[in-house]
Design a protein around this motif. Structure first.
Motif, mmCIF file in Angstrom:
data_model
loop_
_atom_site.group_PDB
_atom_site.id
_atom_site.type_symbol
_atom_site.label_atom_id
_atom_site.label_comp_id
_atom_site.label_asym_id
_atom_site.label_seq_id
_atom_site.Cartn_x
_atom_site.Cartn_y
_atom_site.Cartn_z
ATOM 1 N N ARG B 348 0.837 -1.200 0.000
ATOM 2 C CA ARG B 348 0.000 0.000 0.000
ATOM 3 C C ARG B 348 0.873 1.253 0.000
ATOM 4 O O ARG B 348 0.630 2.200 -0.743
ATOM 5 C CB ARG B 348 -0.918 -0.011 1.225
ATOM 6 N N GLU B 349 1.930 1.235 0.835
ATOM 7 C CA GLU B 349 2.858 2.366 0.903
ATOM 8 C C GLU B 349 3.503 2.608 -0.455
ATOM 9 O O GLU B 349 3.584 3.740 -0.923
ATOM 10 C CB GLU B 349 3.956 2.074 1.947
ATOM 11 N N ALA B 350 3.946 1.537 -1.082
ATOM 12 C CA ALA B 350 4.623 1.652 -2.371
ATOM 13 C C ALA B 350 3.683 2.235 -3.416
ATOM 14 O O ALA B 350 4.065 3.108 -4.209
ATOM 15 C CB ALA B 350 5.132 0.279 -2.805
ATOM 16 N N GLU B 351 2.415 1.776 -3.375
ATOM 17 C CA GLU B 351 1.437 2.296 -4.336
ATOM 18 C C GLU B 351 1.224 3.791 -4.146
ATOM 19 O O GLU B 351 1.167 4.559 -5.087
ATOM 20 C CB GLU B 351 0.104 1.551 -4.174
ATOM 21 N N LYS B 352 1.127 4.181 -2.871
ATOM 22 C CA LYS B 352 0.931 5.593 -2.553
ATOM 23 C C LYS B 352 2.085 6.437 -3.090
ATOM 24 O O LYS B 352 1.894 7.470 -3.713
ATOM 25 C CB LYS B 352 0.820 5.760 -1.029
ATOM 26 N N GLU B 353 3.311 5.957 -2.826
ATOM 27 C CA GLU B 353 4.513 6.644 -3.294
ATOM 28 C C GLU B 353 4.469 6.806 -4.809
ATOM 29 O O GLU B 353 4.676 7.894 -5.334
ATOM 30 C CB GLU B 353 5.768 5.824 -2.923
ATOM 31 N N ALA B 354 4.165 5.703 -5.465
ATOM 32 C CA ALA B 354 4.145 5.716 -6.929
ATOM 33 C C ALA B 354 3.110 6.728 -7.432
ATOM 34 O O ALA B 354 3.361 7.499 -8.354
ATOM 35 C CB ALA B 354 3.838 4.316 -7.453
ATOM 36 N N PHE B 355 1.948 6.726 -6.783
ATOM 37 C CA PHE B 355 0.866 7.618 -7.190
ATOM 38 C C PHE B 355 1.281 9.081 -7.014
ATOM 39 O O PHE B 355 1.070 9.920 -7.874
ATOM 40 C CB PHE B 355 -0.373 7.297 -6.351
ATOM 41 N N LYS B 356 1.926 9.357 -5.860
ATOM 42 C CA LYS B 356 2.380 10.710 -5.554
ATOM 43 C C LYS B 356 3.360 11.193 -6.627
ATOM 44 O O LYS B 356 3.254 12.276 -7.154
ATOM 45 C CB LYS B 356 3.050 10.721 -4.171
ATOM 46 N N ASN B 357 4.332 10.307 -6.942
ATOM 47 C CA ASN B 357 5.341 10.670 -7.933
ATOM 48 C C ASN B 357 4.711 10.970 -9.291
ATOM 49 O O ASN B 357 5.080 11.922 -9.972
ATOM 50 C CB ASN B 357 6.373 9.535 -8.094
ATOM 51 N N GLU B 358 3.718 10.168 -9.644
ATOM 52 C CA GLU B 358 3.047 10.337 -10.927
ATOM 53 C C GLU B 358 2.346 11.683 -11.013
ATOM 54 O O GLU B 358 2.504 12.427 -11.963
ATOM 55 C CB GLU B 358 2.015 9.221 -11.093
ATOM 56 N N SER B 359 1.579 12.004 -9.922
ATOM 57 C CA SER B 359 0.766 13.216 -9.967
ATOM 58 C C SER B 359 1.643 14.466 -9.903
ATOM 59 O O SER B 359 1.260 15.519 -10.408
ATOM 60 C CB SER B 359 -0.255 13.217 -8.817
#
Lengths: 307, 361
Positions: B348-359
């Motif tokens: 979940r943490e990794a997904e959040k990080e990835a999402f943040k970086n994308e946006s």
């Protein structure tokens, strides 16, 4: 003949050797079969204790030997299954899990003994049963052998039988072959389609059955009651016995017998002022030496220090 | 929150294991006790009931701390050396014998104490060296070796004390009393807390420094962390295995002698006292970290004293404590226990990080 030597070579001495060796033979076979599959089961102490306790309690409340036998074996196997579940499924180290289970067995048996018998030492207030002894009748007239075997508990005979059963399982069944394969090289065994975890679990279950018989003999044959921590280290001594015997059937049997001789000797020598500690320490030193020599032989093939 | 959980995952897992142990024990108490509320009070608050009981906790924790460190150092190298039990015992026996032999020299107190503790430490080192060497040189099974050495230590010690240093005037099997100059002072009134406790605390910090701030300590941890990596990066594995056992032995040896000099003042054990196994328990709970082991030893001693109060004042037997201990150890050693929770949080943490970086890009 020297009176000391005379008493050592008497039939009553050999009778007591078998009596004392039996609760070591059973767990030693239990250690041996798990060692063959590649895991050292040091929980035999706990397995024996739980079975010894269960046998006494069930026999006291049902007055049925068969039920106590079944319950005792089931209890031992249950502990083995818990060990298997934690070590194989939950990836606990099997040594540490076994230490925990020994602690658990020691605690829960005294706890429940207090609940059932209102005593924290022995179960003698409960009317528990013992397994029958075998009367040889006419056969008891055979010189020496008759004297040694007559009136032994049936579980002493089953201990001999178990050595043979162990031999048959290990060397003459597909399961035995798989157990040895897994112990020798789990990766190779797995590559030819053997389910390593399942085979190790089977070995642990067998280990539990052997250990349970040893426990049942202690509380329902050797003596007729359950006492707190009555295994008194036999589960650990069993590790020594099977190490001396290299986990082989005859060797494990002879290793157990060595301990039987030493303990019987310590009792027989007590009246003549030879410190029993000196005799009792010998088999442990032998174990260390044998263990070292065995390991030294294979040291060239394997890396130093690797578990 | 999730980051916090990941960072302290091991600690949280340990606490959850302890809580589960408590829940099971509380259920057992409700099952068997006629007055379960009072029983719970005895178990959990009893140890703090008086100065002398608090003292009991510290007294009991002292030998457990020594043995916990003695177990943890070889455990850090993944060497399952369970020999602290025998090492503790034989060092105390030979230390007592040695102290009685050199009694005639009339050494001044401080030096006498130092000499005897050093001797016990050396005895412990020797007894730790044996399995270390046999393992490193011949690849003998460490667990079985040390189990056997515990018995050998027991028989040799009992023989030594009962046949050569036995005080026949005492009325029970025990050694002669140590001379008073050798007593470790009990410095808190109404308790038996003695200087040995301070030595134990010092040992905690010495062992911590050794494991985490010296080259040898690093090598020990590296061998435990990844045997092959350690070997191929040039660490002398032979040396690490021998020395980790030997150094562990020193702590067990000093602990054994300190217990004799601080509490009993003579060697009076006729069976193995079990501190070595307690050492295994606290090493597991404390993840082989000396400072955590110290806390674990206090925790274990607290439980034990609680169990004693419970046993004394209620209808629940002391052995409940062994059951709690066993459950806690089983859950802590089970690597896969709660592993799926950690996995889910990590994903979940990794997904959040990835999402943040994308946006943000």
């Amino acid at each position: 003949m020297n009176p000391l030597l005379k008493s050592i070579f008497s039939t009553s001495f050999l009778f007591s050797v078998l009596r004392v060796a039996t609760p070591i033979i059973f767990p030693a076979l239990g250690v041996a079969i798990s060692s063959l599959s590649g895991s050292t089961n040091i929980a035999l102490e706990g397995i024996m204790l739980v079975s010894a306790f269960t046998g006494v309690i069930v026999s006291a409340f049902t007055q049925n030997l068969w039920l106590s036998l079944i319950a005792g074996i089931s209890a031992g196997v249950l502990i083995a299954l818990i060990l298997g579940y934690f070590s194989l499924k939950l990836k606990a180290d099997i040594i540490l899990a076994a230490i925990a289970l020994n602690l658990f067995a020691s605690g829960i048996t005294v706890f429940l003994l207090y609940i059932f018998a209102h005593d924290k030492g022995v179960s003698s207030s409960l009317k528990s049963l013992v397994f029958p002894t075998i009367k040889l009748g006419l056969l008891s007239k055979i010189p020496i052998l008759g004297g040694i075997l007559d009136n032994q508990n049936i579980l002493v005979y089953i201990a001999f039988l178990s050595v043979i059963i162990y031999y048959v399982i290990v060397f003459h069944t597909p399961l035995g072959l798989k157990i040895r394969a897994v112990g020798l090289n789990p990766d190779a065994a797995s590559s030819v389609g053997i389910n390593v975890v399942r085979i190790k679990l089977y070995a642990l279950i067998l280990s539990g059955v052997f250990g349970a018989l040893g426990g049942l003999y202690l509380s329902m044959g050797y003596v007729s009651w359950f006492g707190r921590d009555m295994t008194a280290g036999r589960g650990f001594i069993a590790i020594a016995a099977s190490s001396i015997g290299g986990n082989m059937p005859l060797g494990t049997f002879l290793g157990s017998l060595l301990f039987g001789i030493v303990y019987a000797l310590a009792n027989f020598l007590a009246p003549i002022n030879i410190p029993s500690e000196i005799i009792q320490v010998i088999p442990y030193i032998v174990t260390v030496l044998v263990l070292t020599i065995y390991s030294a032989r294979s040291v060239k093939e394997k890396e130093v220090g690797e578990e | 929150m999730e980051k916090f959980i990941l960072k302290y995952f091991n600690l949280i897992r340990t606490i959850i294991a302890i809580l589960i142990g408590f829940i099971i024990s509380v259920s057992l108490i409700f099952l068997v006790s006629k007055d379960s509320i009072a029983a719970l009070g005895y178990l959990f608050l009893g140890p703090f009931g008086s100065i002398s009981r608090i003292g009991n906790i510290v007294e009991l924790a002292t030998p457990i701390i020594f043995c916990g460190i003695a177990i943890a150092i070889p455990f850090q190298a993944q060497q399952f050396n369970v020999g602290a039990e025998g090492t503790f015992f034989i060092s105390a026996a030979f230390g007592t014998a040695f102290a009685l032999i050199i009694q005639g020299l009339n050494l001044p107190g401080f030096i006498y104490i130092l000499v005897v503790l050093t001797f016990a430490g050396l005895m412990g080192a020797f007894w730790g060296f044996i399995p270390g060497y046999l393992k490193a040189k011949y690849r003998a099974n460490m667990v079985v070796l040390t189990l056997m050495l515990n018995y050998i230590a027991y028989f040799i010690s009992i023989y030594l004390i009962n046949y050569h240093f036995r005080d026949k005037a005492a009325g029970y099997l025990t050694s002669y009393r140590l001379p008073e100059t050798l007593f470790l002072k009990q410095f808190i009134p109404n308790t038996r807390i003695h200087i040995g406790f301070l030595i134990a605390i010092a040992s905690v910090f010495i062992a911590y420094y050794f494991l985490y701030h010296t080259t040898l300590g690093y090598e020990i941890r590296m061998v435990g962390f990844n045997f092959h990596f350690a070997k191929y990066s040039g660490i002398n594995v032979f040396k690490v295995i021998v020395l980790s056992s030997l150094i562990g032995g020193i702590f067990a040896g000093i602990g054994g002698m300190a217990e004799v000099m601080g509490i009993h003042r003579r060697f009076l054990w006729q069976s193995l006292p079990g501190y070595g196994w307690d050492g295994v328990v606290v090493a597991i709970i404390g993840h082989n970290n000396p400072i955590l082991i110290m806390f674990a030893a206090f925790f274990l001693a607290y439980l034990r004293i609680g169990g004693q109060v419970l046993n004394l004042l209620s209808d629940v037997p002391y052995e409940l404590i062994s059951v709690i201990e066993a459950i806690i150890i089983l859950l802590i050693t089970a690597e896969a226990f709660l592993e799926n929770v950690k996995y889910r949080i990590t994903v979940r943490e990794a997904e959040k990080e990835a999402f943040k970086n994308e946006s943000s890009s």
